[in-house]
Enzyme design. Structure first.
Site, PDB file in Angstrom:
ATOM      1  N   LYS A  56      -4.786 -24.653  38.211  1.00  0.00           N
ATOM      2  CA  LYS A  56      -6.079 -24.560  38.887  1.00  0.00           C
ATOM      3  C   LYS A  56      -6.099 -25.261  40.246  1.00  0.00           C
ATOM      4  CE  LYS A  56      -7.548 -22.191  35.427  1.00  0.00           C
ATOM      5  NZ  LYS A  56      -6.534 -22.461  34.396  1.00  0.00           N
ATOM      6  N   TYR A 264      -8.873 -17.759  20.792  1.00  0.00           N
ATOM      7  CA  TYR A 264      -8.661 -18.783  21.819  1.00  0.00           C
ATOM      8  C   TYR A 264      -8.611 -20.182  21.203  1.00  0.00           C
ATOM      9  CZ  TYR A 264      -9.562 -21.739  25.887  1.00  0.00           C
ATOM     10  OH  TYR A 264      -9.481 -22.712  26.847  1.00  0.00           O
ATOM     11  N   TYR A 290      -2.463 -22.552  26.012  1.00  0.00           N
ATOM     12  CA  TYR A 290      -2.004 -21.563  26.994  1.00  0.00           C
ATOM     13  C   TYR A 290      -0.482 -21.394  27.019  1.00  0.00           C
ATOM     14  CZ  TYR A 290      -6.743 -21.865  28.946  1.00  0.00           C
ATOM     15  OH  TYR A 290      -8.095 -21.830  29.126  1.00  0.00           O
TER      16      TYR A 290
END
Ligand SMILES: *Cc1c(COP(=O)(O)O)cnc(C)c1O
Length: 333
Positions: A56, A264, A290
């Site tokens: 990010k 998730y 992830y």
């Protein structure tokens, strides 16, 4: 188009120098040998610098430049309780001397751990969405701040706007430069794909530079059927922002959704096996949400013969290891 020309387009958006770039690019010989498949390399975007790093930071370099141009006096974003994006936003806001308000999903846990612990350490103010949809809660909290006369800069889920995705157009330019210096090319890049900014930026960058590289997103949360139209839209917006004469359709996106498991953030044997394998063959730490899922996906693709042994594949490590400390129970044994 040439690398220098693309770099010039990106510079026009005046990204802030937030990341410790370029991040390292390294071969994983023991992992490659153990899998008996292609030559696997790693791009260490877990080492982008601030606040324990992650992908990010590349997006935030472009987004926070816009926040400063707009004279924002508070940075806001949203995510899951263990959001890496929220944690990196908190770190970047602290570095720029701006307050940060995070709207996290659900209700507060009994004990701050992992990324949420770091959010608080980095000085962010955390508000909880409760039963509200996340983006609706974010809008409501932003409206409340505006009522008080503040000027919030509101960053969408995962920083995945066209401007944020430019961070990964720049990421592709960076790796192209590194590969050129080493005299190598990559046949594919494999990584964790979720809110889409990473994959959109990579797709635009690879196409702009006409690289012979497949961009393969391992989906973390979305079925390919709904994710690919979103990716096409976001990539077209990103290309338009950079005035690249490129058009994308759903078919241009390689999304693998076979590893969604129970959803998730729910750890299964795929993630457990990949986390141990990376740790014990290479001393590399991947995360439970992830990169563990993405590496598990890559391992499965290699076993299924997706790549020939003579090919070279780049595993793009997008960060996330701070979440390991919030998942110790799921990873024990
Ligand atoms: C956010 C995130 C991703 C996914 O990136 P998107 O741009 O949202 O698709 C992958 N890995 C980690 C560790 C992340 O925090």
């Amino acid at each position: 188009m040439e690398l220098a020309a693309l770099a010039q387009r990106l510079e026009m958006l005046q990204p802030l120098p937030l990341g410790y770039l370029p991040t390292p690019l390294a071969p994983l010989p023991r992992l490659s040998q153990a899998l008996g498949g292609p030559e696997v390399w790693i791009k260490r975007d877990d080492l982008t610098g601030l606040g324990l790093g992650g992908n990010k930071i590349r997006k935030l370099a472009f987004l926070l430049a816009e926040a400063q141009r707009q004279h924002a006096d508070v940075i806001m974003t949203t995510g899951a309780q263990q959001s890496n994006h929220a944690r990196q936003t908190a770190a970047v806001a602290a570095m720029l001397g701006l307050p940060c308000v995070l709207v996290l999903r659900g209700d507060p846990p009994a004990k701050p751990q992992g990324n949420y612990f770091l959010d608080l350490l980095l000085g962010a103010e955390v508000r909880w969405s409760g039963d509200r949809p996340l983006l609706q809660a974010l809008d409501a909290e932003a409206a409340a701040l505006r009522q008080e006369g503040r000027h919030p800069y509101v960053i969408t889920y995962g920083g995945s706007s066209a401007l944020g995705a430019c961070g990964f157009v720049a990421g592709i330019a960076e790796v192209a430069m590194q590969a050129q210096a080493l005299g190598i090319t990559f046949d594919a890049i494999v990584f964790a794909s979720s809110s889409g900014g990473t994959q959109a930026g990579m797709a635009a960058g690879v196409r702009a530079l006409e690289l012979p590289t497949r961009v393969i997103g391992i989906s973390i949360s979305e079925p390919a059927s709904s994710f690919r139209p979103d990716l096409a839209r976001l990539t077209n917006e990103t290309a338009a922002l950079l005035r690249l004469d490129l058009a994308f359709s759903d078919d241009d996106f390689d999304v693998r959704d076979a590893y969604l498991g129970q959803g998730y953030g729910i750890v299964t044997d795929v993630e457990r096996e990949a986390i141990r394998f990376a740790a014990r063959t290479e001393g590399q730490l991947v995360d439970p949400v992830y990169t563990g899922r993405a590496l598990g996906g890559l391992m499965d693709l290699i076993r299924r013969g997706e790549f020939s042994p003579s090919q070279r594949v780049l595993f793009w490590h997008t960060g996330g290891a701070p979440a390991l400390f919030a998942y110790t129970e799921a990873l024990e044994g």
